[in-house]
Write a protein that holds these residues in place. Structure first.
Motif, PDB file in Angstrom:
ATOM      1  N   PHE A  61       0.851  -0.951  -0.013  1.00  0.00           N
ATOM      2  CA  PHE A  61      -0.034   0.057   0.038  1.00  0.00           C
ATOM      3  C   PHE A  61       1.058   1.223   0.099  1.00  0.00           C
ATOM      4  O   PHE A  61       2.058   1.177   0.356  1.00  0.00           O
ATOM      5  CB  PHE A  61      -0.974   0.011   1.287  1.00  0.00           C
ATOM      6  CG  PHE A  61      -1.713  -1.213   1.443  1.00  0.00           C
ATOM      7  CD1 PHE A  61      -3.063  -1.424   0.933  1.00  0.00           C
ATOM      8  CD2 PHE A  61      -1.329  -2.148   1.797  1.00  0.00           C
ATOM      9  CE1 PHE A  61      -3.829  -2.174   1.021  1.00  0.00           C
ATOM     10  CE2 PHE A  61      -2.160  -3.476   2.417  1.00  0.00           C
ATOM     11  CZ  PHE A  61      -3.308  -3.359   1.888  1.00  0.00           C
ATOM     12  N   ILE A  62       0.495   2.162  -0.529  1.00  0.00           N
ATOM     13  CA  ILE A  62       0.874   3.630  -0.405  1.00  0.00           C
ATOM     14  C   ILE A  62       0.118   4.762   0.116  1.00  0.00           C
ATOM     15  O   ILE A  62      -0.985   4.697   0.002  1.00  0.00           O
ATOM     16  CB  ILE A  62       1.500   4.056  -1.726  1.00  0.00           C
ATOM     17  CG1 ILE A  62       2.479   5.134  -1.805  1.00  0.00           C
ATOM     18  CG2 ILE A  62       0.340   4.200  -2.781  1.00  0.00           C
ATOM     19  CD1 ILE A  62       3.037   5.569  -3.191  1.00  0.00           C
ATOM     20  N   SER A  63       0.907   5.656   0.648  1.00  0.00           N
ATOM     21  CA  SER A  63       0.369   6.819   1.617  1.00  0.00           C
ATOM     22  C   SER A  63       0.981   7.930   0.964  1.00  0.00           C
ATOM     23  O   SER A  63       2.137   7.817   1.430  1.00  0.00           O
ATOM     24  CB  SER A  63       0.127   6.734   2.791  1.00  0.00           C
ATOM     25  OG  SER A  63      -0.681   7.943   3.690  1.00  0.00           O
ATOM     26  N   GLU A  64       0.337   8.928   0.832  1.00  0.00           N
ATOM     27  CA  GLU A  64       0.887  10.300   0.368  1.00  0.00           C
ATOM     28  C   GLU A  64       1.161  11.048   1.571  1.00  0.00           C
ATOM     29  O   GLU A  64      -0.109  11.653   2.000  1.00  0.00           O
ATOM     30  CB  GLU A  64       0.296  10.942  -0.890  1.00  0.00           C
ATOM     31  CG  GLU A  64       0.395  10.273  -2.091  1.00  0.00           C
ATOM     32  CD  GLU A  64       1.651  10.322  -3.040  1.00  0.00           C
ATOM     33  OE1 GLU A  64       2.447  11.379  -2.642  1.00  0.00           O
ATOM     34  OE2 GLU A  64       1.789   9.594  -3.618  1.00  0.00           O
ATOM     35  N   LYS A  65       2.207  11.634   2.102  1.00  0.00           N
ATOM     36  CA  LYS A  65       2.384  12.378   3.358  1.00  0.00           C
ATOM     37  C   LYS A  65       2.919  13.708   2.782  1.00  0.00           C
ATOM     38  O   LYS A  65       3.722  13.861   1.822  1.00  0.00           O
ATOM     39  CB  LYS A  65       3.273  11.749   4.543  1.00  0.00           C
ATOM     40  CG  LYS A  65       2.447  10.482   4.939  1.00  0.00           C
ATOM     41  CD  LYS A  65       1.263  10.688   5.780  1.00  0.00           C
ATOM     42  CE  LYS A  65       0.801   9.425   6.120  1.00  0.00           C
ATOM     43  NZ  LYS A  65      -0.526   9.486   6.962  1.00  0.00           N
TER      44      LYS A  65
END
Length: 99
Positions: A61-65
């Motif tokens: 999974f990926i999350s943009e911070k």
């Protein structure tokens, strides 16, 4: 009701003719989007291969911070007794562990 930094849930119920209120604080969940394993950066793959030798990537999974991309990788590890264990690893784009 969901708030920006968290939310709370209140439950009211009657016990022996008196009213009680219970509050539960909930932390917001980071939003991750599922990605294909082939889309993981090479730095992340290198760290996983080194630190979790023989593990199989189950999901990624990926999350943009604001500080950059965070990758959440779920690994399946086979132990010496042939049982399996799932481990979740959080890494940034450089393959550094994120807490």
């Amino acid at each position: 009701m969901v708030m920006g930094l968290g939310s709370s849930v209140a439950f009211a119920y009657v016990v022996s003719g008196t009213q009680s209120v219970e509050q539960t604080q909930q932390n917001p969940q980071d939003e991750f989007t599922k990605v294909e394993v082939k889309d993981l950066p090479q730095a992340v793959m290198n760290v996983l291969a080194k630190d979790y030798e023989g593990a199989v990537i189950k999901e990624a999974f990926i999350s943009e911070k604001e500080t950059g991309k965070i990758y959440k990788v779920v690994l399946t590890i086979t132990k010496e007794n042939q049982s399996t264990e799932e481990v979740t690893v959080l890494l940034n784009e450089k393959g550094e562990t994120v807490e």
